[in-house]
Design a protein around this motif. Structure first.
Motif, PDB file in Angstrom:
ATOM      1  N   ASP A   1       0.719  -1.234  -0.043  1.00 12.54           N
ATOM      2  CA  ASP A   1       0.030   0.040  -0.022  1.00 12.54           C
ATOM      3  C   ASP A   1       0.890   1.241  -0.110  1.00 12.54           C
ATOM      4  O   ASP A   1       0.583   2.392  -0.564  1.00 12.54           O
ATOM      5  CB  ASP A   1      -1.092  -0.038   1.059  1.00 12.54           C
ATOM      6  N   LYS A   2       2.001   1.235   0.584  1.00 14.52           N
ATOM      7  CA  LYS A   2       2.950   2.385   0.749  1.00 14.52           C
ATOM      8  C   LYS A   2       3.708   2.436  -0.525  1.00 14.52           C
ATOM      9  O   LYS A   2       4.300   3.754  -0.769  1.00 14.52           O
ATOM     10  CB  LYS A   2       3.738   2.005   1.938  1.00 14.52           C
ATOM     11  N   VAL A   3       3.859   1.458  -1.175  1.00 12.69           N
ATOM     12  CA  VAL A   3       4.765   1.461  -2.442  1.00 12.69           C
ATOM     13  C   VAL A   3       3.957   1.902  -3.569  1.00 12.69           C
ATOM     14  O   VAL A   3       4.514   2.718  -4.441  1.00 12.69           O
ATOM     15  CB  VAL A   3       5.184   0.088  -2.625  1.00 12.69           C
ATOM     16  N   ASP A   4       2.796   1.470  -3.452  1.00 10.44           N
ATOM     17  CA  ASP A   4       1.811   1.904  -4.873  1.00 10.44           C
ATOM     18  C   ASP A   4       0.317   2.430  -4.178  1.00 10.44           C
ATOM     19  O   ASP A   4      -0.413   1.483  -3.833  1.00 10.44           O
ATOM     20  CB  ASP A   4       1.655   0.547  -5.596  1.00 10.44           C
ATOM     21  N   ILE A   5       0.202   3.460  -4.135  1.00 11.55           N
ATOM     22  CA  ILE A   5      -1.076   4.183  -3.764  1.00 11.55           C
ATOM     23  C   ILE A   5      -2.344   3.864  -4.578  1.00 11.55           C
ATOM     24  O   ILE A   5      -3.448   4.007  -4.369  1.00 11.55           O
ATOM     25  CB  ILE A   5      -1.104   5.662  -3.273  1.00 11.55           C
ATOM     26  N   ASP A   6      -1.873   3.452  -5.881  1.00  7.12           N
ATOM     27  CA  ASP A   6      -3.069   3.235  -6.881  1.00  7.12           C
ATOM     28  C   ASP A   6      -3.605   1.623  -6.660  1.00  7.12           C
ATOM     29  O   ASP A   6      -4.775   1.596  -7.308  1.00  7.12           O
ATOM     30  CB  ASP A   6      -2.476   3.165  -8.178  1.00  7.12           C
ATOM     31  N   VAL A   7      -3.227   1.119  -5.701  1.00 12.80           N
ATOM     32  CA  VAL A   7      -3.807  -0.189  -5.799  1.00 12.80           C
ATOM     33  C   VAL A   7      -4.583  -0.323  -4.376  1.00 12.80           C
ATOM     34  O   VAL A   7      -3.702   0.022  -3.145  1.00 12.80           O
ATOM     35  CB  VAL A   7      -2.673  -1.555  -5.598  1.00 12.80           C
ATOM     36  N   GLN A   8      -5.827  -0.659  -4.463  1.00 10.67           N
ATOM     37  CA  GLN A   8      -6.546  -0.803  -3.197  1.00 10.67           C
ATOM     38  C   GLN A   8      -7.075  -2.104  -2.924  1.00 10.67           C
ATOM     39  O   GLN A   8      -7.742  -2.939  -3.683  1.00 10.67           O
ATOM     40  CB  GLN A   8      -7.759   0.064  -3.250  1.00 10.67           C
ATOM     41  N   PHE A   9      -6.598  -2.663  -1.696  1.00  5.62           N
ATOM     42  CA  PHE A   9      -7.062  -4.212  -1.296  1.00  5.62           C
ATOM     43  C   PHE A   9      -8.361  -4.275  -0.583  1.00  5.62           C
ATOM     44  O   PHE A   9      -8.659  -3.268   0.103  1.00  5.62           O
ATOM     45  CB  PHE A   9      -6.061  -4.874  -0.457  1.00  5.62           C
ATOM     46  N   ASP A  10      -9.391  -5.182  -0.720  1.00  3.01           N
ATOM     47  CA  ASP A  10     -10.479  -5.407  -0.314  1.00  3.01           C
ATOM     48  C   ASP A  10     -10.161  -5.662   1.049  1.00  3.01           C
ATOM     49  O   ASP A  10      -9.792  -6.738   1.555  1.00  3.01           O
ATOM     50  CB  ASP A  10     -11.216  -6.431  -0.920  1.00  3.01           C
ATOM     51  N   VAL A  11     -10.502  -4.657   2.206  1.00  7.37           N
ATOM     52  CA  VAL A  11     -10.274  -5.007   3.718  1.00  7.37           C
ATOM     53  C   VAL A  11     -10.932  -6.298   4.158  1.00  7.37           C
ATOM     54  O   VAL A  11     -10.399  -6.981   5.027  1.00  7.37           O
ATOM     55  CB  VAL A  11     -10.673  -3.745   4.446  1.00  7.37           C
ATOM     56  N   GLU A  12     -12.315  -6.663   3.668  1.00 12.12           N
ATOM     57  CA  GLU A  12     -13.039  -7.743   4.131  1.00 12.12           C
ATOM     58  C   GLU A  12     -12.233  -8.823   3.740  1.00 12.12           C
ATOM     59  O   GLU A  12     -12.363 -10.075   4.537  1.00 12.12           O
ATOM     60  CB  GLU A  12     -14.198  -7.513   3.703  1.00 12.12           C
ATOM     61  N   SER A  13     -11.635  -9.007   2.731  1.00  7.36           N
ATOM     62  CA  SER A  13     -10.855 -10.271   2.059  1.00  7.36           C
ATOM     63  C   SER A  13      -9.547 -10.386   2.983  1.00  7.36           C
ATOM     64  O   SER A  13      -9.133 -11.438   2.810  1.00  7.36           O
ATOM     65  CB  SER A  13     -10.647 -10.293   0.813  1.00  7.36           C
ATOM     66  N   VAL A  14      -8.866  -9.575   3.748  1.00  7.46           N
ATOM     67  CA  VAL A  14      -7.716  -9.447   4.309  1.00  7.46           C
ATOM     68  C   VAL A  14      -7.903 -10.318   5.828  1.00  7.46           C
ATOM     69  O   VAL A  14      -8.762  -9.865   6.454  1.00  7.46           O
ATOM     70  CB  VAL A  14      -6.940  -8.108   4.516  1.00  7.46           C
TER      71      VAL A  14
END
Length: 351
Positions: A338-351
């Protein structure tokens, strides 16, 4: 006991036929005042099962000793295919020089998983047009797997060359992959690692190495076991076995710039490739400093860009390729990305 083995065989055949069982042997022993253990020792090479002997078995085997291999080597092309995605780095140039020299010079390559040890050897052989026979070693690998043995082919017992004999006779490169998983059963290779060939005692033939034959072994450890339990199953290899490898190369992961070239051969998104490589580089430095217990290999980065080609979703591609790690490590790696690539957003619920 004065009776010869041939005399005993003839008597047993006359009394009980070609196939006998333990009761027949005991009856013969009682009639001739001979111990059961003495007779069974004489019949050891004719044993076909527990308490069963075939007195014609040895004759049948002798007829098949000179039989050809089950799969004639000449029918196979063992030169690896060139891979357009391959990028040379590290010890590749040295490995290629050793293979090109045609000298017998056993080589040991050690390094962490997924850093291209095996791939580099394959591509060196592909570039030089050299045949390569790869053997994946396990704790169960033994002399029969390596040297060869008798196989039942179309109802006939036929001698079948193992990969080591094929490599010797063809002057090919023998690649012992993951050799530190082996047990002491691979000590059958001692004379071969001295460049002296091997005597096949089962068929009475001596196989000399053809010019160009060489042995290359890859391993995640240096044959001393794994201190941190990262490579469970690796064994401490026999010192005399290791000593027969005159040179050891330590394979490191490629630099971030080199990894970008590797990923660029597979993925056209240069920005994504760069961010993945920077991310992996940070994780490795943290790993070497003792900050994390896992790292991202070059192979793992290739998995991610291949997943991206399938799913066309960067976040999903990274996530599914990180699922092999425990939840804490996976979350830490995703937070870092997330810190390296701000353009990628992970699905919080899947983590």
């Amino acid at each position: 006991m004065s009776q010869s083995t041939e005399h005993i065989l003839d008597n047993l055949k006359d009394l009980y036929g070609d196939e006998i069982v333990a009761a027949d042997v005991r009856g013969y022993c009682a009639s001739n005042d001979i111990s059961y253990q003495t007779i069974t020792k004489r019949l050891d090479q004719y044993k076909v099962g527990r308490g069963k002997w075939n007195l014609t078995l040895q004759q049948k085997l002798e007829k098949t000793y000179q039989a050809p291999p089950a799969i004639p080597a000449v029918e196979q092309n063992l030169i690896p295919s060139k891979d357009d995605t391959f990028v040379s780095f590290g010890n590749f140039a040295d490995i290629k020089k050793i293979i090109k020299s045609n000298l017998f010079y056993p080589t040991f390559i050690t390094g962490l998983s997924g850093n291209g040890k095996t791939f580099g050897v394959e591509q060196a052989c592909a570039a030089l047009g050299r045949e390569l026979i790869r053997v994946n070693i396990t704790v169960e690998t033994d002399e029969d797997d390596l040297i060869g043995g008798f196989r039942l082919i179309n109802g006939e017992t036929v001698w079948h060359n193992g990969p080591v004999i094929e490599a010797l006779e063809r002057g090919a490169i023998l690649l012992l992959d993951e050799v530190d998983l082996a047990s002491n059963k691979i000590l059958c290779l001692q004379s071969i690692l001295e460049g002296k060939g091997v005597f096949l005692k089962k068929i009475g033939r001596f196989i000399s190495p053809r010019k160009g034959f060489n042995v290359i072994a890859t391993a995640n450890t240096k044959g001393k076991g794994s201190d941190d339990d990262r490579f469970i199953g690796t064994n401490v290899l026999n010192e005399a076995f290791l000593e027969r490898f005159p040179v050891t190369f330590e394979q490191e992961y490629p630099t971030a710039a080199t990894e970008q070239k590797i990923l660029g051969k597979i993925c056209s998104d240069a920005d994504f490739c760069k961010r993945l490589c920077d991310w992996a580089d940070i994780i490795r430095k943290t790993f070497y400093d003792g900050g994390v217990d896992e790292l991202i290999s070059t192979r793992r980065l290739v998995h991610i860009v291949n997943a991206y080609a399938i799913f066309e979703d960067k976040a999903k591609s990274i996530e599914v390729c990180l699922n092999r790690f425990d939840d804490e490590t996976k979350q830490a790696f995703m937070d870092l990305y997330d810190k390296v690539d701000i353009d990628v957003q992970f699905d919080v619920e899947s983590v």
